[in-house]
Write a protein that holds these residues in place. Structure first.
Motif, PDB file in Angstrom:
ATOM      1  N   ILE A 111       0.835  -1.208   0.000  1.00  0.00           N
ATOM      2  CA  ILE A 111       0.000   0.000   0.000  1.00  0.00           C
ATOM      3  C   ILE A 111       0.872   1.262   0.000  1.00  0.00           C
ATOM      4  O   ILE A 111       1.885   1.301   0.675  1.00  0.00           O
ATOM      5  N   PRO A 112       0.500   2.256  -0.786  1.00  0.00           N
ATOM      6  CA  PRO A 112       1.204   3.533  -0.675  1.00  0.00           C
ATOM      7  C   PRO A 112       0.449   4.498   0.241  1.00  0.00           C
ATOM      8  O   PRO A 112      -0.780   4.464   0.305  1.00  0.00           O
ATOM      9  N   PHE A 113       1.177   5.321   0.969  1.00  0.00           N
ATOM     10  CA  PHE A 113       0.588   6.426   1.720  1.00  0.00           C
ATOM     11  C   PHE A 113       1.093   7.710   1.084  1.00  0.00           C
ATOM     12  O   PHE A 113       2.294   7.959   1.054  1.00  0.00           O
ATOM     13  N   ASN A 114       0.164   8.510   0.548  1.00  0.00           N
ATOM     14  CA  ASN A 114       0.573   9.663  -0.249  1.00  0.00           C
ATOM     15  C   ASN A 114       0.891  10.882   0.605  1.00  0.00           C
ATOM     16  O   ASN A 114       0.233  11.120   1.621  1.00  0.00           O
ATOM     17  N   ALA A 115       1.878  11.653   0.146  1.00  0.00           N
ATOM     18  CA  ALA A 115       2.286  12.859   0.861  1.00  0.00           C
ATOM     19  C   ALA A 115       1.126  13.841   0.942  1.00  0.00           C
ATOM     20  O   ALA A 115       0.394  14.033  -0.031  1.00  0.00           O
ATOM     21  N   GLY A 116       0.958  14.443   2.107  1.00  0.00           N
ATOM     22  CA  GLY A 116      -0.076  15.472   2.284  1.00  0.00           C
ATOM     23  C   GLY A 116      -1.469  14.911   2.513  1.00  0.00           C
ATOM     24  O   GLY A 116      -2.395  15.671   2.752  1.00  0.00           O
ATOM     25  N   GLU A 117      -1.612  13.587   2.424  1.00  0.00           N
ATOM     26  CA  GLU A 117      -2.947  13.003   2.619  1.00  0.00           C
ATOM     27  C   GLU A 117      -3.169  12.578   4.065  1.00  0.00           C
ATOM     28  O   GLU A 117      -2.235  12.196   4.769  1.00  0.00           O
ATOM     29  N   TRP A 118      -4.420  12.636   4.461  1.00  0.00           N
ATOM     30  CA  TRP A 118      -4.845  12.073   5.740  1.00  0.00           C
ATOM     31  C   TRP A 118      -5.430  10.707   5.415  1.00  0.00           C
ATOM     32  O   TRP A 118      -6.511  10.615   4.831  1.00  0.00           O
ATOM     33  N   THR A 119      -4.678   9.659   5.759  1.00  0.00           N
ATOM     34  CA  THR A 119      -5.161   8.301   5.528  1.00  0.00           C
ATOM     35  C   THR A 119      -5.602   7.705   6.854  1.00  0.00           C
ATOM     36  O   THR A 119      -4.842   7.721   7.822  1.00  0.00           O
ATOM     37  N   SER A 120      -6.819   7.198   6.908  1.00  0.00           N
ATOM     38  CA  SER A 120      -7.262   6.481   8.096  1.00  0.00           C
ATOM     39  C   SER A 120      -7.158   4.993   7.842  1.00  0.00           C
ATOM     40  O   SER A 120      -7.495   4.523   6.755  1.00  0.00           O
ATOM     41  N   PHE A 145       9.268  10.397  10.539  1.00  0.00           N
ATOM     42  CA  PHE A 145       8.008   9.941  11.142  1.00  0.00           C
ATOM     43  C   PHE A 145       7.969  10.281  12.626  1.00  0.00           C
ATOM     44  O   PHE A 145       8.981  10.197  13.312  1.00  0.00           O
ATOM     45  N   ALA A 146       6.783  10.630  13.108  1.00  0.00           N
ATOM     46  CA  ALA A 146       6.595  10.767  14.557  1.00  0.00           C
ATOM     47  C   ALA A 146       5.263  10.132  14.913  1.00  0.00           C
ATOM     48  O   ALA A 146       4.333  10.125  14.116  1.00  0.00           O
ATOM     49  N   ILE A 147       5.205   9.587  16.131  1.00  0.00           N
ATOM     50  CA  ILE A 147       4.018   8.816  16.490  1.00  0.00           C
ATOM     51  C   ILE A 147       3.427   9.269  17.823  1.00  0.00           C
ATOM     52  O   ILE A 147       4.154   9.692  18.720  1.00  0.00           O
ATOM     53  N   VAL A 148       2.123   9.182  17.903  1.00  0.00           N
ATOM     54  CA  VAL A 148       1.404   9.414  19.158  1.00  0.00           C
ATOM     55  C   VAL A 148       0.651   8.119  19.467  1.00  0.00           C
ATOM     56  O   VAL A 148      -0.076   7.600  18.615  1.00  0.00           O
ATOM     57  N   ILE A 171       1.871   9.909  12.815  1.00  0.00           N
ATOM     58  CA  ILE A 171       1.116   8.653  12.933  1.00  0.00           C
ATOM     59  C   ILE A 171       0.418   8.635  14.284  1.00  0.00           C
ATOM     60  O   ILE A 171       1.042   8.912  15.315  1.00  0.00           O
ATOM     61  N   LEU A 172      -0.868   8.335  14.286  1.00  0.00           N
ATOM     62  CA  LEU A 172      -1.605   8.274  15.549  1.00  0.00           C
ATOM     63  C   LEU A 172      -2.271   6.910  15.652  1.00  0.00           C
ATOM     64  O   LEU A 172      -3.098   6.555  14.808  1.00  0.00           O
ATOM     65  N   ASP A 173      -1.860   6.118  16.648  1.00  0.00           N
ATOM     66  CA  ASP A 173      -2.409   4.767  16.807  1.00  0.00           C
ATOM     67  C   ASP A 173      -3.428   4.767  17.939  1.00  0.00           C
ATOM     68  O   ASP A 173      -3.053   4.718  19.103  1.00  0.00           O
ATOM     69  N   GLU A 174      -4.692   4.821  17.605  1.00  0.00           N
ATOM     70  CA  GLU A 174      -5.785   4.844  18.585  1.00  0.00           C
ATOM     71  C   GLU A 174      -5.574   5.963  19.616  1.00  0.00           C
ATOM     72  O   GLU A 174      -5.844   5.799  20.799  1.00  0.00           O
ATOM     73  N   ALA A 175      -5.092   7.109  19.135  1.00  0.00           N
ATOM     74  CA  ALA A 175      -4.689   8.190  20.033  1.00  0.00           C
ATOM     75  C   ALA A 175      -5.843   8.836  20.783  1.00  0.00           C
ATOM     76  O   ALA A 175      -5.627   9.573  21.737  1.00  0.00           O
ATOM     77  N   THR A 176      -7.082   8.572  20.361  1.00  0.00           N
ATOM     78  CA  THR A 176      -8.213   9.174  21.075  1.00  0.00           C
ATOM     79  C   THR A 176      -9.048   8.135  21.820  1.00  0.00           C
ATOM     80  O   THR A 176     -10.044   8.471  22.442  1.00  0.00           O
ATOM     81  N   THR A 195       1.247  14.985   6.454  1.00  0.00           N
ATOM     82  CA  THR A 195       0.761  13.658   6.091  1.00  0.00           C
ATOM     83  C   THR A 195       0.357  12.946   7.373  1.00  0.00           C
ATOM     84  O   THR A 195       1.142  12.882   8.324  1.00  0.00           O
ATOM     85  N   ILE A 196      -0.880  12.445   7.422  1.00  0.00           N
ATOM     86  CA  ILE A 196      -1.380  11.846   8.655  1.00  0.00           C
ATOM     87  C   ILE A 196      -1.776  10.396   8.402  1.00  0.00           C
ATOM     88  O   ILE A 196      -2.482  10.096   7.436  1.00  0.00           O
ATOM     89  N   LEU A 197      -1.282   9.511   9.281  1.00  0.00           N
ATOM     90  CA  LEU A 197      -1.780   8.128   9.293  1.00  0.00           C
ATOM     91  C   LEU A 197      -2.571   7.969  10.565  1.00  0.00           C
ATOM     92  O   LEU A 197      -2.001   8.012  11.665  1.00  0.00           O
TER      93      LEU A 197
END
Ligand SMILES: Nc1ncnc2c1ncn2[C@@H]1O[C@H](COP(=O)(O)OP(=O)(O)O)[C@@H](O)[C@H]1O
Ligand SMILES: [Mg+2]
Length: 262
Positions: A24-33, A79-82, A159-164, A189-191
């Motif tokens: 799978i690609p994750f595109n720059a500037g996109e918010w992918t859920s 990359f940074a992650i929450v 990158i946010l893994d179940e951050a909420t 860019t948001i994952l």
């Protein structure tokens, strides 16, 4: 921005694949859920991207460059992650110490560290809390500080893994509206990883995972409308879709649009 090619991983040899050859690609500037019920492989995917799990099969490309042992450290700096639990992410005695902490390994000048800390806290509307103790904040405020800590590193991908998932509805709204602003203003860019379909409304693209596979992909509207896919993947059809089905013409609407129509 990030491209995964045939990524596979199992935690134990005798077990099924936690990730079963995913591309799978994750595109720059996109918010992918990335949505999927418990155990579908979302966090494993994140661990592989972040290098927490290293014995995967397949290839990761970052900005078109193959990730290797030689370049992985520098490429992963983009990359940074929450994470999920706001209480497990604090090391500093004050909010600003905490945000600055992550910068200490970067060898920055003190003035640059202060500048970046203020900038990041301002972005998440937490500058006025800079000298507060992190553990006294609300859940939503804690996650905003965690996001500031990530942003201070000036990542290209957040990158946010179940951050909420541990936050109350107010905290959830706080965090999501900060993300919307970042996405609009900074083109970050948001994952965004979640099992909760009510949180994907603002994303550009949605990926559905089930049993270590990607089983669906599309716009928010396409995914919301594919009830068969959602049911097969053990995901709850959003309340807005149920209401629209029952009372209106069943067309896709965001929460706000539904309120207006009703
Ligand atoms: N540390 C671990 N050791 C062994 N199995 C694990 C571990 N973490 C996750 N798994 C298994 O891998 C699969 C995917 O889990 P995970 O990536 O955490 O899913 P999700 O984040 O979508 O809930 C599940 O079957 C889970 O039980
Ligand atoms: Mg998970």
């Amino acid at each position: 921005m990030i491209s995964l090619k045939d990524i596979a991983f199992k935690y134990r040899a005798e077990e099924a694949y936690a990730l079963d050859h995913i591309s799978i690609p994750f595109n720059a500037g996109e918010w992918t859920s990335i949505i999927g019920h418990n155990g579908s492989g979302k966090s494993t995917l994140v661990k592989i991207i972040m290098g927490i799990v290293e014995e995967y099969e397949g290839e990761i490309y970052v900005d078109g460059e193959l990730l290797t042992d030689e370049n992985k450290q520098s490429l992963r700096r983009k990359f940074a992650i929450v994470f999920q639990n706001p209480d497990n992410q604090f090391v500093g005695a004050t909010v600003e110490d905490d945000v600055a902490f992550g910068l200490e390994n970067l060898g920055l000048e003190r003035s640059e560290m202060i500048k970046r800390t203020e900038y990041a806290l301002d972005l998440v509307n937490m500058l006025e809390f800079r000298s507060h103790e992190p553990h006294r904040l609300s859940g939503g405020q804690k996650q905003r500080v965690a996001i500031a800590g990530a942003l201070a590193m000036q990542p290209e991908v957040l990158i946010l893994d179940e951050a909420t998932s541990m936050l109350d509805p107010a905290g959830r709204t706080e965090v999501l509206s900060i993300l919307c602003r970042l996405h609009e203003q900074l083109d970050t860019t948001i994952l965004y990883i979640t099992h909760d379909l009510t949180e994907i409304e603002r994303s550009d693209r949605v990926i559905v995972m089930n049993g270590g596979n990607i089983v669906g992909e599309g716009s928010v509207e396409e995914v919301y409308r594919d009830k068969e896919l959602l049911e097969k993947s053990n995901l709850k059809v959003p309340y807005t879709a149920e209401i629209s089905d029952a009372l209106l013409d069943g067309s896709y609407m965001t929460h706000d649009e539904l309120v207006m129509r009703l």
